[in-house]
Design a protein around this motif. Structure first.
Motif, mmCIF file in Angstrom:
data_model
loop_
_atom_site.group_PDB
_atom_site.id
_atom_site.type_symbol
_atom_site.label_atom_id
_atom_site.label_comp_id
_atom_site.label_asym_id
_atom_site.label_seq_id
_atom_site.Cartn_x
_atom_site.Cartn_y
_atom_site.Cartn_z
ATOM 1 N N ASP A 112 -8.349 3.902 2.192
ATOM 2 C CA ASP A 112 -8.138 2.513 2.630
ATOM 3 C C ASP A 112 -7.440 2.391 3.985
ATOM 4 O OD1 ASP A 112 -9.330 1.596 0.238
ATOM 5 O OD2 ASP A 112 -7.404 1.719 -0.802
ATOM 6 N N LYS B 282 0.562 2.307 1.744
ATOM 7 C CA LYS B 282 -0.506 1.922 2.652
ATOM 8 C C LYS B 282 -0.268 2.597 3.989
ATOM 9 C CE LYS B 282 -1.431 -2.372 0.379
ATOM 10 N NZ LYS B 282 -1.699 -3.771 0.450
ATOM 11 N N LYS C 2 -9.015 -5.572 12.248
ATOM 12 C CA LYS C 2 -8.351 -6.818 12.656
ATOM 13 C C LYS C 2 -7.949 -6.676 14.116
ATOM 14 C CE LYS C 2 -5.770 -10.636 12.119
ATOM 15 N NZ LYS C 2 -6.318 -11.939 11.883
ATOM 16 N N GLU D 169 -0.007 -9.789 4.603
ATOM 17 C CA GLU D 169 -1.285 -9.540 3.934
ATOM 18 C C GLU D 169 -1.485 -8.063 3.607
ATOM 19 O OE1 GLU D 169 -5.942 -9.483 5.225
ATOM 20 O OE2 GLU D 169 -4.719 -11.141 6.005
ATOM 21 N N LYS D 170 -1.067 -7.168 4.516
ATOM 22 C CA LYS D 170 -1.413 -5.738 4.395
ATOM 23 C C LYS D 170 -0.331 -4.847 3.817
ATOM 24 C CE LYS D 170 -5.491 -6.307 6.000
ATOM 25 N NZ LYS D 170 -6.608 -6.304 5.077
ATOM 26 N N PHE E 261 -1.834 2.397 7.916
ATOM 27 C CA PHE E 261 -2.778 1.803 8.854
ATOM 28 C C PHE E 261 -2.407 2.151 10.272
ATOM 29 C CE2 PHE E 261 0.157 -1.776 8.143
ATOM 30 C CZ PHE E 261 0.395 -2.255 9.420
ATOM 31 N N THR F 68 4.869 1.630 3.448
ATOM 32 C CA THR F 68 3.836 1.600 4.474
ATOM 33 C C THR F 68 4.168 2.557 5.615
ATOM 34 O OG1 THR F 68 3.309 -0.696 3.930
ATOM 35 C CG2 THR F 68 2.612 0.086 6.095
#
Length: 178
Positions: free
Chosen positions: A102, A2, A155, A176-177, A4, A81
């Motif tokens: 994503d 992931k 968020k 959560e992420k 972000f 991540t």
């Protein structure tokens, strides 16, 4: 894997998100560090370099350098991540979203007076110790488009309470992420 991004004005609390994420196995790629490294090479201050890089190479240059760095990390086999710290413009967000499936944005918000006090205590090289300089830096960030990034975030965490409360909010998000 992931990927972000974290956004927020100086002193909002982005670095604590990064610290807690690293404890959970994430890698941080800081757009600010990329600018500071380039500023050192040029013999300029960070603010000047940030502006000049964008004038010389376009609005996307810091994001492009960051994306190249992330792709290198992935090619080296990292599969956890990756957090991009310091996204400042909607152009940058769009480029990250084009390159990474994503991709989401977490923004951290704190009021100006609280952020200024934090910067006074932090005393990093590019932190303003003068309130007028602080306001000017905020305006520069807003001119890059950070207000739009914050407004359109996936968020937003408000960081105006206790440190413990803020850490709890961050950990909820990370669970959560990640």
């Amino acid at each position: 894997m992931k990927i972000f991004g974290i956004s927020g004005l100086p002193g909002s609390g982005k670095s604590l998100v990064s610290e807690l994420a690293v404890e959970k196995g994430a890698i941080i790629v800081s757009m600010g560090d990329i600018i500071r490294e380039e500023a050192k090479k040029r013999g300029e201050d960070s603010k000047t370099t940030a502006t000049n890089l964008r004038k010389e190479h376009g609005k996307y240059i810091v994001a492009e350098l960051t994306i190249a760095k992330i792709k290198g990390i992935i090619e080296d086999g990292f599969n956890n991540t990756i957090i991009v710290e310091g996204i400042r413009s909607p152009f940058e967000v769009n480029l990250f979203k084009e390159n990474f499936k994503d991709f989401i944005i977490l923004s951290i918000f704190a009021n100006p007076n609280l952020r200024f006090k934090r910067l006074q205590n932090r005393k990093r090289e590019d932190d303003s110790q003068n309130y007028e300089e602080f306001v000017n830096r905020d305006q520069m960030e807003l001119n890059f488009g950070i207000g739009t990034v914050i407004a359109l975030s996936d968020k937003i965490i408000i960081n105006e309470g206790s440190l413990e409360d803020y850490k709890n909010k961050i950990n909820e998000f990370l669970e959560e992420k990640m």
